[in-house]
Write an enzyme that holds these catalytic residues in place. Structure first.
Site, short mmCIF file in Angstrom:
data_model
loop_
_atom_site.label_atom_id
_atom_site.label_comp_id
_atom_site.label_asym_id
_atom_site.label_seq_id
_atom_site.Cartn_x
_atom_site.Cartn_y
_atom_site.Cartn_z
N ARG A 272 -3.95 0.41 -2.83
CA ARG A 272 -3.26 -0.46 -2.86
C ARG A 272 -2.62 -0.93 -3.68
O ARG A 272 -3.39 -0.94 -4.87
CB ARG A 272 -4.41 -1.99 -2.06
CG ARG A 272 -4.81 -2.12 -0.53
CD ARG A 272 -5.76 -2.88 0.04
NE ARG A 272 -6.46 -2.18 1.07
CZ ARG A 272 -7.15 -0.97 1.90
NH1 ARG A 272 -8.08 -1.12 0.59
NH2 ARG A 272 -8.47 -1.65 2.67
N GLU B 243 2.76 7.97 8.38
CA GLU B 243 3.22 7.51 9.08
C GLU B 243 4.36 7.23 10.45
O GLU B 243 5.05 7.07 9.10
CB GLU B 243 2.98 6.17 8.75
CG GLU B 243 1.16 5.34 7.99
CD GLU B 243 0.70 4.18 7.46
OE1 GLU B 243 -0.33 4.05 7.44
OE2 GLU B 243 2.06 3.58 7.46
N GLN C 242 0.97 -0.78 0.38
CA GLN C 242 -0.33 -0.28 0.01
C GLN C 242 0.92 1.23 0.37
O GLN C 242 1.85 1.26 0.10
CB GLN C 242 -0.83 0.23 0.97
CG GLN C 242 -0.08 -0.35 2.22
CD GLN C 242 -1.06 -0.10 3.31
OE1 GLN C 242 -1.40 0.76 4.25
NE2 GLN C 242 -1.95 -1.22 4.45
N HIS D 229 4.62 0.17 1.33
CA HIS D 229 5.04 -0.53 1.67
C HIS D 229 4.10 -1.17 2.12
O HIS D 229 2.81 -1.66 1.93
CB HIS D 229 5.24 0.28 3.24
CG HIS D 229 4.18 1.26 3.27
ND1 HIS D 229 3.78 2.33 2.88
CD2 HIS D 229 3.67 1.39 4.58
CE1 HIS D 229 2.84 3.01 3.11
NE2 HIS D 229 2.37 1.88 4.64
N HIS E 16 0.09 5.32 0.75
CA HIS E 16 -0.89 6.73 1.50
C HIS E 16 -1.08 8.27 0.81
O HIS E 16 0.95 8.36 -0.13
CB HIS E 16 -1.20 7.33 2.70
CG HIS E 16 -0.89 5.77 3.50
ND1 HIS E 16 -1.69 5.02 3.43
CD2 HIS E 16 -0.08 5.21 3.86
CE1 HIS E 16 -1.94 4.00 3.92
NE2 HIS E 16 0.35 3.72 4.35
ZN LIG Z 1 0.49 2.38 5.43
#
Ligand SMILES: [Zn+2]
Length: 413
Positions: A288, A134, A97, A269, A99
């Site tokens: 994804r 993240e 995935q 990642h 972001h």
């Molecule tokens: Zn993630």
């Protein structure tokens, strides 16, 4: 300040033991527990344990955003808690995935609104308008794939697998002059070719790569053993999935407890295995790229991916220490994360633990037990327990008699 009870999310890739053991519940759990959410996400807010009973953290915040967040955080972020804290326990790999950036999230959200895709639809990509940087800190040994490896090193890996079917793809990575831009172009070309390859081609190429990995592992304990093993594990689970090939392009990261990686927008990642603390901007925006039965939107993924090569070392945030506090330095405005370790000279007396501003704090004890003094009250947190400290209840002081560790998440202004 009140004790905070996290919301447990059960997904197939979770663990029946890790989160149950961490939070002191019976082991094994009835379902694989993947994530413990400590935050105010509308999808699954955590619960404050007050004298009057349990209250949703989201409801408590909604009743007094400015008081709970403090004037500075409220002025900056408005009526929302800008970060979400999760304990993540992966027994099996998650989906591949990435972001979006803030601009991409706003544009994508508005586009899907115009197209009338319901926010709850499984094919919806953008559920809000936020980016989702993240930080993942290992609580136990943690394995991940993250960020495109420099092309020259990937070429070495692909050659080491000695699969003739890979030759044309190695050429795509190019023998262009060195440099991040030509690397990025080659990685984009190769990733795009693989992720859009017809299934019959993948049904030939993926098994050939798996066979190469088996040969590689049986003939020598080579420098790419971890990469080869990971490809085999992913290929067993997702035969014929282009994500197995994409995994060959990413850095294989092993984190010891306390070590971290920071994932900026566009970083491809997946988490493979382990238990970690994840702190992120409060967003659900995921694109994804395979290794999942869920919705995969390849054109949209290609739009957000950052193909600039990176190394494992570059993914690890710099840290600095201030007294008992180890601060993970990230560029995120939404959150700041640190670990307070009480040992040696810090034991047996109260230790000041001021945050850098008046924002709210989420505390999570990960080792031993710590007594937390805030303005309003005193709480003792044991391993696996957490607390919510509203803006006006700090600064906090800590007391431990034996070695203890406490993570703190707050805003990153
Ligand atoms: Zn993630």
């Amino acid at each position: 300040m009140e004790p905070l009870r996290g919301a447990i999310r059960t997904y197939a890739w979770g663990s029946r033991t890790a989160i149950a053991e961490f939070t002191g519940r019976p082991v094994p759990a009835a379902h694989p527990e993947a994530e413990l959410w400590l935050g105010a996400h509308p999808g699954d807010p955590a619960w404050l344990e007050t004298a009057e009973g349990e209250a949703s953290l989201l409801d408590v915040l909604t009743a007094d955003w400015e008081g709970q967040l403090g004037p500075v955080a409220h002025a900056r972020f408005g009526d929302r808690l800008p970060f979400l804290v999760k304990v993540l326990a992966a027994d099996e790999p998650l989906s591949l995935q990435a972001h979006p950036s803030t601009m991409q999230a706003i544009e994508g959200y508005e586009r899907e609104e115009r197209l009338g895709v319901p926010v709850s639809s499984p094919i919806r990509n953008y559920r809000d308008t936020s980016h989702k940087p993240e930080l993942l800190v290992a609580l136990q040994p943690f394995e991940a794939l993250a960020g495109f490896r420099p092309a020259a090193r990937t070429t070495e890996l692909l050659r080491a697998l000695a699969v003739s079917d890979l030759d044309p793809f190695i050429d795509l990575l190019g023998d262009a002059p060195d440099g991040d831009q030509s690397d990025a172009d080659g990685l984009r070309a190769l990733f795009t070719t693989w992720i859009t390859a017809p299934q019959p081609d993948l049904d030939v190429l993926v098994p050939a790569v798996l066979e190469g990995a088996i040969q590689y592992l049986s003939s020598e304990a080579g420098e790419f053993a971890a990469e080869a093993k990971t490809v085999l594990e992913l290929g067993e689970r997702y035969p014929g999935d282009a994500g197995v090939l994409a995994a060959l392009l990413l850095n294989r990261v092993s984190l010891a407890p306390g070590e971290a990686i920071f994932l900026a927008a566009g970083n491809l990642h997946t988490y493979l295995h382990g238990v970690g603390l994840e702190v992120m901007a409060n967003s659900d925006n995921v694109l994804r790229g395979g290794l999942t039965p869920k919705h995969v939107d390849v054109p949209e993924l290609l739009r957000v991916l950052d193909f600039t090569p990176t190394t494992e070392a570059a993914l690890r945030p710099a840290v600095h220490t201030e007294g008992p506090e180890l601060v993970y330095q990230t560029p995120a405005e939404e959150f700041a994360v640190s670990r307070l370790t009480l040992d040696g000279a810090y034991l047996g007396h109260e230790v000041d633990a001021p945050a850098h501003h008046d924002g709210p704090q989420i505390l999570l004890c990960t080792e031993g037990s710590v007594t937390v003094h805030a303005k309003s009250k005193t709480l003792t947190l044991h391993r696996g327990e957490s607390a919510w400290v509203p803006s006006d209840d700090g600064p906090i002081r800590l007391l431990a008699q034996q070695q203890a560790a406490l993570f703190r998440a707050t805003i990153g202004l």
